[in-house]
Design an enzyme around this catalytic site. Sequence first.
Site: not given
Length: 473
Positions: A15, A76, A130, A184, A187-188, A191
């Site tokens: 953040g 968060v 990311s 996402k 994507h991970n 990864e």
Amino acid sequence: MSEAEIGLIGLGTMGANLALNIAEKGHKVAVWNRTASRMKSFQADAGELADNIVACATPEELVAAIRPPRPVILMVPAGDPVDQQIEALRPLFEKGDIIVDGGNANFHDTERRVKELAASGIQLVGMGVSGGEEGARHGPSIMVGADKGAWLRIENILTDIAAKYEGEPCAAWLGTGGAGHFVKTIHNGIEYADMQMIAEIYGILRDGPGLSAGDIGAIFARWNDGRLNSYLIEITAEVLATPDGDNGVPLVDVIQDKAGQKGTGRWSVIEAAMLGVPATCIEAAVAARGLSALKKEREYASRRYPQTPRPPSATSVADLVAELESALLAGKIAAYAQGFAVMQAASAEHGWELPMATIARIWRAGCIIRSQLLDSIAKAYDAKPKTTNLMVAPAFVDMMTALHPALRITVGRAALQGLPTPALSAALAYFDGYRQPRGTANLIQGQRDFFGAHGFEKVGSRGKKHGEWKTAK
Ligand code: NDP
């Protein structure tokens, strides 16, 4: 004084850096953090960028500081904290205001929140981000799932702060609801597979010819100038080259071999399984982290089983390194093919119409799996958007044809040497399974019909049939 264009809640690692990135690109951002001391240190570190930051003492102040319709990014932890912040904002928000969840949410939660907020007219944007700390500060890859109107309200800010690949922003609207968080998650998952395969290659070089961390780092550094060019290869070279500050030995040699994990790898596997799409490289990577955590059990078992005799490597180190480079690229292609196949199936299941070429394009910079390969993937989907599997796209057929012998030799030799290569082995099995015109599921169907009367389709005829198994007994 509604002067800010956007708000941000949660000035932790991601953040704080996103807020500074937004401010640096000339957008006024209102910020609030639950713990006041963190806000103070953020303000102290903001320097000149403080001119574009409105520090707020309460969520009420934050909402009042933003021009309607108000977009507020939540950075968060995923789960309850997101629900708590949505509940806190709900009474302060008006119809048309937008909550942007930038954390690693489970896409099912995002879909639920979209529905829960729909009656109030508040929009929920699920935004996958990311690139870690560095990406958040200087340009992440941003995957957005949202109502199109909400996307248009925040598009200019997100494309300004995103990473750029040859001038193109790595931020895009990918579909409605949970589409961004789903992408996402995958994507991970990719990864995880990428990192596991790299670790397996490191293991082969360390425990086969016994190369030092520094020597292996130099090999990865060289590979980064070639076909394997990617962020993960680049940082692997750096990790391997870094000495321990205490005594100068390679730091990697004194790091415990137990890998942590949060939710996204596991979620990728669960979603793939629910969709019935093989994602075996990702599964292997998630399982390998699980196995790594069983350190005490592994130590115990290692005393029960003498080491596998290790036949000497058949090739010179130079030949081995060349072979491993090809094997790693082949494995990587299979892992990406699986990840994209999972996204294609999810897109059809949820009616998202995920744009595969765009996804590959926004992963080319900013994100953790950025690599040269993604440019080829984008081109393959541009040429044929309905490609069923990357491994049958013409450019990839050429690559896999040239590369798979090295993957085969690598996996075979590692097995003989007792060196575990779960993700590379999964990649090879996937490649071999995917190109089998006649597999072995006919026997499985026979077994299923034998014990459960599940029926089977017979070659050359239509409709469900049963075998006369009992008579045969
Ligand atoms: P941090 O732990 O660094 O920061 C968490 C922030 O959330 C802090 O500002 C904390 O405030 C605040 N917070 C925690 N609980 C609550 C709550 N109940 N109500 C209000 N605020 C709360 O996390 P990160 O910045 O690393 O991660 C944020 C999100 O981004 C996560 O979903 C993470 O998975 C995702 N993400 C992280 C990446 C990374 O590399 N770190 C990369 C991509 C995504 P306080 O100061 O009061 O504790």
